[in-house]
Motif scaffolding. Structure first.
Motif: not given
Length: 142
Positions: A129-130, A132-140
């Motif tokens: 989950e972390c 996934a959140i990191k990858q999402d934040a990196q995309k942002d």
């Protein structure tokens, strides 16, 4: 008596030699030297037999000595075993107690392992989950 026996044998040889000469015309001379040769042959055979008997007697005595030693060692071992018997019984009791403790520790370890496996599964799920959140934040951020 041994000497009279040899004398008789020597006389019998003389009679048989005379008979051999009459019947077959073959001459065999029985002399005092022949008598001495018989005695020497007997003495030689007797000496060899005595030596053989002494050898057999020594081997027999050595065997008896070894049997005595073995009996003494067996007695010593029996005494040591009797002396060590209480220690052996105590050690068996200690081992039995240790086996019971090991079984209980194993059961406890199995229970702890199942708890740890559950926590690990939870941790792996949170890690995923972390990530996934990191990858999402990196995309942002990109």
């Amino acid at each position: 008596n041994l000497l009279s026996m040899f004398s008789l044998i020597h006389q019998s040889m003389d009679v048989m030699s005379q008979r051999l000469a009459k019947v077959h015309r073959r001459f065999n001379y029985v002399t005092p030297t022949t008598f001495l040769e018989e005695l020497n042959a007997f003495q030689s055979i007797l000496s060899r037999k005595k030596t053989g008997l002494v050898s057999i007697q020594q081997r027999f005595q050595n065997g008896l000595n070894r049997l005595d030693d073995a009996a003494m060692q067996a007695d010593r071992m029996r005494y040591m075993l009797a002396e060590m018997q209480p220690k052996l019984e105590q050690t068996q009791r200690d081992v039995q107690q240790m086996m019971v403790k090991i079984e209980s520790d194993k059961a406890e370890a199995d229970a702890t392992r199942s708890v740890v496996e559950g926590e690990r599964a939870t941790a792996l799920a949170k890690e995923a989950e972390c990530v996934a959140i990191k990858q999402d934040a990196q995309k942002d951020l990109d």
